[in-house]
Design a protein around this motif. Structure first.
Motif, short mmCIF file in Angstrom:
data_model
loop_
_atom_site.label_atom_id
_atom_site.label_comp_id
_atom_site.label_asym_id
_atom_site.label_seq_id
_atom_site.Cartn_x
_atom_site.Cartn_y
_atom_site.Cartn_z
N PRO A 191 0.66 -1.24 -0.07
CA PRO A 191 -0.04 0.09 0.07
C PRO A 191 0.94 1.19 -0.04
N SER A 192 2.25 1.33 0.02
CA SER A 192 3.07 2.35 0.20
C SER A 192 3.33 3.06 -1.04
N ASP A 193 2.52 4.63 -1.03
CA ASP A 193 2.82 5.31 -2.18
C ASP A 193 4.41 5.70 -2.11
N ALA A 194 4.59 6.13 -1.15
CA ALA A 194 6.03 6.57 -0.93
C ALA A 194 7.22 5.77 -1.40
N ALA A 195 6.97 4.39 -1.21
CA ALA A 195 8.02 3.41 -1.38
C ALA A 195 8.25 3.29 -2.78
N ALA A 196 6.88 3.37 -3.75
CA ALA A 196 7.20 3.55 -5.42
C ALA A 196 8.03 4.79 -5.70
N ALA A 197 7.84 5.91 -4.95
CA ALA A 197 8.35 7.26 -5.47
C ALA A 197 9.88 7.07 -5.09
#
Length: 285
Positions: free
Chosen positions: A159-165
């Protein structure tokens, strides 16, 4: 919810010692961990808070033009930071696209990266493979919000948006633990879970993330997502992209990563290879 002790150490060394004891869990913002404990998908005899540990809430420039982000920096602080918005835009976009404003004011960047599956089977009473079971009830069950890539023992969607960024920005994770200080690429923080290792988090027991380091910004980056509601919902799919484009408008290099579609943040190297050398024909990005 079961009872637990709450301890607030004043140094990372004290926090590490406490974290190494049985039944201890590290607490930062607590927006995910407390939800896990309440749902019964996690247990804790004591919560070791990082609130009083100095230095974990700072954002500062590195000598090489990168950025050092303490593990306890909140998503709201990341989204509002002037340098991040200008030079590492994908991270700012991802931080501001997560959850809701009240949660972003509390949730920390390290906690966001270490979220456990949002899967309703994991979060409720089902004995899934991630909680000692032998199979994944989401596979034949309700899997509307689950993985379409990389499924194995677990088909939850990270669920982590920041992980993809952070993946497309080539971030590095700093941690401290029983085996000492360690720095690793953010790509090494997550591994597809198996029944033998029922977690997607690749930290060693007792390791504590202390910071995230961004190299000097190269190229343009952004993050976009699609979700069912504008707040209180995880991304159905989030796309982080970074392109380095020459003066003629041709792509020198590309990084693309997804969240919400696989048990871990999902890089797309084939798409990156396809983009290299392509000419940007639509101005304005």
């Amino acid at each position: 919810m079961s009872r637990f002790d709450h301890i607030m150490p004043e140094s990372i060394e004290e926090a590490m010692a406490l974290a190494a004891t049985n039944g201890s869990r590290i607490l930062a913002g607590g927006t995910d961990l407390l939800r896990e404990i309440h749902a019964g998908s996690a247990e804790a005899a004591r919560l070791v808070s990082l609130r009083a540990v100095p230095g974990l809430d700072r954002i500062e420039r590195t000598p090489k033009g990168g950025l050092f982000i303490g593990a306890r920096v909140t998503l709201a602080e990341l989204g509002a930071h002037r340098d991040i918005r200008k030079e590492w835009t994908a991270l700012s976009d991802a931080a501001l696209g997560a959850a809701s404003p009240p949660l972003r004011n509390v949730a920390t960047i390290a906690g966001n990266l270490l979220q456990r599956p949002a899967c309703e089977y994991y979060r409720t009473d089902f004995q899934c493979a991630m909680k000692g079971g032998i199979d994944c009830p989401a596979r034949p069950g309700d899997n509307t919000h689950h993985a379409i890539f990389g499924g194995g023992a677990c088909v939850s969607a990270h669920p982590s948006d920041a992980a993809a960024a952070l993946l497309v920005l080539d971030a590095r994770i700093h941690s401290n633990g029983p085996k000492g200080l360690r720095t690793r690429p953010v790509a090494d923080l997550h591994r597809k879970p198996t029944t033998a290792r029922p977690t997607e988090i690749a930290l060693q027991p007792g390791d504590i993330i202390t910071a995230i380091e961004l190299p000097k910004a190269a190229g343009l980056s952004l993050y976009v997502q699609a979700r069912e509601r504008q707040a209180w919902a995880f991304a159905l799919v989030g796309v982080a992209a970074r392109l380095d484009i020459n003066l003629a408008g041709r792509i020198r290099s590309a990084r693309i990563a997804l969240c919400g579609v696989a048990p871990i943040p999902w890089a797309l190297p084939a798409v990156e290879a396809w983009l290299r050398g392509r000419l940007i024909t639509r101005p304005g990005w």
